[in-house]
Scaffold this active site. Sequence first.
Site: not given
Ligand code: 9WN
Length: 436
Positions: A168, A408
């Site tokens: 992101d 994470e």
């Molecule tokens: C938006 C769930 C997800 C991962 C992504 C990570 C993060 C989400 C957020 O979390 O993104 O999709 O709200 O920050 O960047 O890679 O799939 O773990």
Amino acid sequence: MSEQLKQQAIKILQDNDRGGYTVPTAKLYPFQWYWDSVITALGWQTLDEERAWEELDYIMKGQWSDGFIPHIIFHQQSDDYFPGPDFWGSLGVDDIPIPSSRISQPPIIALGYWRLYESSPNKEKYLPKLQELLPKLYQHYVWWIENRQLNAASGLLASIHPWETGMDNSPVWDAPLQQVPAYQGGYKRKDTGLVDASERPTNEQYDKYLHIVELLKSGSSNKDLAQQGPFSVYDLCIISLFHASCQDLLKIAEVTGMTLDEEQVSSDASYTSYISTIKDFMQQTEENIHKLWNDKGYFQTWDCLSDSPLPHKISACFLPLYAGLATEEQAAKMNDLITKGLADVNFGIPSTFADEEGYESNRYWRGPVWFHINWLIAQGLIRYGFINTAEKIKQSTMQLADKDGFWEYYDSQTGKGCGGGSFSWTAATWLVWQKI
Ligand code: 9WN
């Protein structure tokens, strides 16, 4: 292998299990995420094969009739996350089987099904299932080709949102995001109430993320956004994992007897066109990926709107190794850079290399270590014979769990666990990786 860590990893999957699908972590991400779930399914397979298949089936439940698979599937209500299904405008919409987001994520569903099948001791049980699934899988991959290939025969796929790339707030998106206007409506973030804001994207980034969501919600099509922006990039994570997944898709076609050799062609016209579309596209990727090669020794991201390179050295640049898209010579150059990248930090391969502008050791995709990406890069290096580097990545990444458990992501200098705790894909990757 530490028995205690193993039990901890298993417990995380069990605690995050919501009956058929696994949330990435409680509270922070209370729904099913596409690429998280595929990686998590590989972890489930080490303890409960049936549950692993179910995880992927729950992703497929969220597939739209045109083949699209969304990045978040909101199987249940929860107020813990923003933006939820209402913000995505997906409640009560006829074409959306389960409320979901309107962007996808690294399209690894075929990779997931193939890996489960390949290592299953019960292949005859799962073969009919693969046969049934195959048309839907084809549709998903063809959806990407039809909606995201900007120029015919480019073999490259555009991504229209930083969330879609899965990385992101990577500094590689800083420049293209400058062209994205800020969302003008009011909203309240939930993530920064749960995780220290210094480990998350900024408010300015969120404003831009939400602007693109607003465009999708108000009817802009995927095709239009890919062609016109405001954000359209060739991301190497999407391109490489798409390619690797198509290789697996073709293996599924092979074992199910649905490869469509000449004699079958006339009996199933739709399969024929799916297969030839995918095979042609893969061939074009193999040729045109080299346009993204940077003479500093890695593949670089590309801004499709300004038609210019985004040369940040990030972990995604090395994923073509996993897909076998690099030449031997390119792989050797990348191996050198990875070796240097490992030496520049105290832990793992960082998501952004430490010598890059914008590197921050503890902020999300700007420098921390992510287990699943490191595992994929290590697998890629093994594919090219760089066993020692792969082993170094493994040691350097796995010690983070010894030190701090299953987070994470981890600060690449201090090794401190960051973001959400008790994290599913970190635990799952650990379970898979400690076995090989
Ligand atoms: C938006 C769930 C997800 C991962 C992504 C990570 C993060 C989400 C957020 O979390 O993104 O999709 O709200 O920050 O960047 O890679 O799939 O773990």
